[in-house]
Design an enzyme around this catalytic site. Structure first.
Site, PDB file in Angstrom:
ATOM      1  CB  ALA A  61       8.957 -13.479  33.823  1.00  0.00           C
ATOM      2  N   GLY A 106       6.739 -15.133  29.075  1.00  0.00           N
ATOM      3  CA  GLY A 106       7.054 -13.847  28.476  1.00  0.00           C
ATOM      4  C   GLY A 106       7.760 -13.983  27.142  1.00  0.00           C
ATOM      5  CD  GLU A 109       2.814 -13.034  28.138  1.00  0.00           C
ATOM      6  OE1 GLU A 109       1.707 -12.636  28.520  1.00  0.00           O
ATOM      7  OE2 GLU A 109       3.819 -13.096  28.901  1.00  0.00           O
ATOM      8  CD  GLU A 129       2.560 -17.120  31.425  1.00  0.00           C
ATOM      9  OE1 GLU A 129       3.214 -16.283  30.784  1.00  0.00           O
ATOM     10  OE2 GLU A 129       1.923 -18.058  30.876  1.00  0.00           O
TER      11      GLU A 129
END
Length: 255
Positions: A61, A106, A109, A129
Site C-alpha cells: 500500500a 497489499g 494480498e 504489516e
C-alpha cells in the site's frame, strides 16, 4: 491511469503501472476493482493475468497516504479496500499472478486473489504489516491461511518477514518459479491455454472449489453436484463428449 487492462488472444492482462514500486494507493485500488469487474463481464476475455512489470509486482500500500488516515477514515475506507481485491478473487475465469520482484503487503494480498501464482527467481513475498503496528487488511489473514495453512501464515504475519521464491514455492505460496525474464511469458501461456477451454465448466470448477472452501463438506458437495448436473445442459459438454467418443481424449475444441 495507474492500472491498465490489455487484451490479446482471449487473455486480459491487468497491469499495475505506478513506478517505481507499484504502491497501491486508493486510486489504484479502485481501478483494480473496476478492471476486475470489466474482465469478469467481457466475453472476449476468457482468462486473466495480474502483472506488475519486469521489476516489481507491487511493494504494498501507499504508506504515506495511509499515514494521513485516522481511525474514522480507515473505517470508511477498509471495506472498499477489501472489495477491490475481492473483485479480483471473484473473476469467474482462471486468473494467474505473474510475480516479479517484491510482492509485499497489499501486493502479496493481490497475488493471493489469483488461482495460480508464477514467480520469478527474484521474487520476494510477505505480509510486513506487523512492522507498522498493523495486520493485513486486504484479505491476507484469510486468504494466506487458506492457501498455506494457519501455522505458516501466522509465521509470515507475526514476523513480517519476506520469503524468497524458493521458500515461497516450498510452502505453497507460489506454484511455479521461473527465471525473472520469463515470468510474464509463462503466465500468459498458462492463461492462454485455459482460455481455449470450456468457459462455463472452468467457471463451475472455480466457483465450486472457492465456495466449497468457505463452508462444510456437505454444502460443498451440494454446490459441486448442482454445477456438475447443470453442465449437462451446455453445448461445451456436448462438444467435449462427442469429441471424446469420436476422436479420443483431449482433442475437443471449445468456442
Amino acid at each position: 491511469m495507474t492500472v491498465h487492462l490489455e487484451v490479446a488472444e482471449g487473455v486480459g492482462t491487468i497491469r499495475l503501472d505506478r513506478p517505481p514500486m507499484n504502491a497501491l494507493d486508493v486510486a489504484a485500488q479502485d481501478r483494480i476493482k473496476e478492471l476486475a469487474e470489466e474482465a469478469a463481464g467481457r466475453d472476449d476475455i476468457r482468462a486473466v493475468v495480474l502483472y506488475g512489470g519486469e521489476k516489481v509486482f507491487a511493494a504494498g500500500a501507499d504508506i504515506k497516504e495511509m499515514q494521513a488516515m485516522d481511525h474514522a477514515a480507515m473505517v470508511r475506507r477498509s471495506g472498499a479496500l477489501q472489495e477491490s481485491f475481492t473483485a479480483v478473487a471473484r473473476i469467474p475465469k482462471p486468473v494467474v499472478a505473474a510475480v516479479t520482484g517484491y510482492a509485499l503487503g497489499g501486493g502479496c494480498e493481490l497475488a493471493l486473489c489469483a488461482d495460480f501464482r508464477i514467480a520469478g527467481d527474484n521474487a520476494k513475498l510477505g505480509q510486513p504489516e506487523i512492522l507498522l503496528g498493523l495486520i493485513p487488511g486486504a484479505g491476507g489473514t484469510q486468504r494466506l491461511a487458506r492457501l498455506i495453512g494457519p501455522s505458516k501464515a501466522k509465521d509470515l504475519i507475526f514476523t513480517g518477514r519476506h520469503v524468497r521464491a524458493d521458500e515461497a514455492l516450498a510452502i505453497g505460496l507460489v506454484d511455479r518459479v521461473v527465471p525473472a525474464a520469463e515470468v510474464y511469458t509463462e503466465a500468459h501461456a498458462w492463461a492462454s491455454k485455459l482460455a481455449k477451454g470450456p468457459a462455463l465448466a472452468l467457471r463451475a470448477a472455480k466457483e465450486s472449489v472457492d465456495a466449497g472452501l468457505e463452508t462444510d463438506i456437505g454444502t460443498g458437495l451440494a454446490i459441486e453436484r448442482t454445477w456438475f448436473a447443470g453442465l449437462f445442459a451446455t453445448e461445451d459438454r456436448e462438444r467435449g463428449m462427442r469429441s471424446f467418443v469420436e476422436e479420443g481424449p483431449g482433442k475437443a475444441e471449445f468456442l
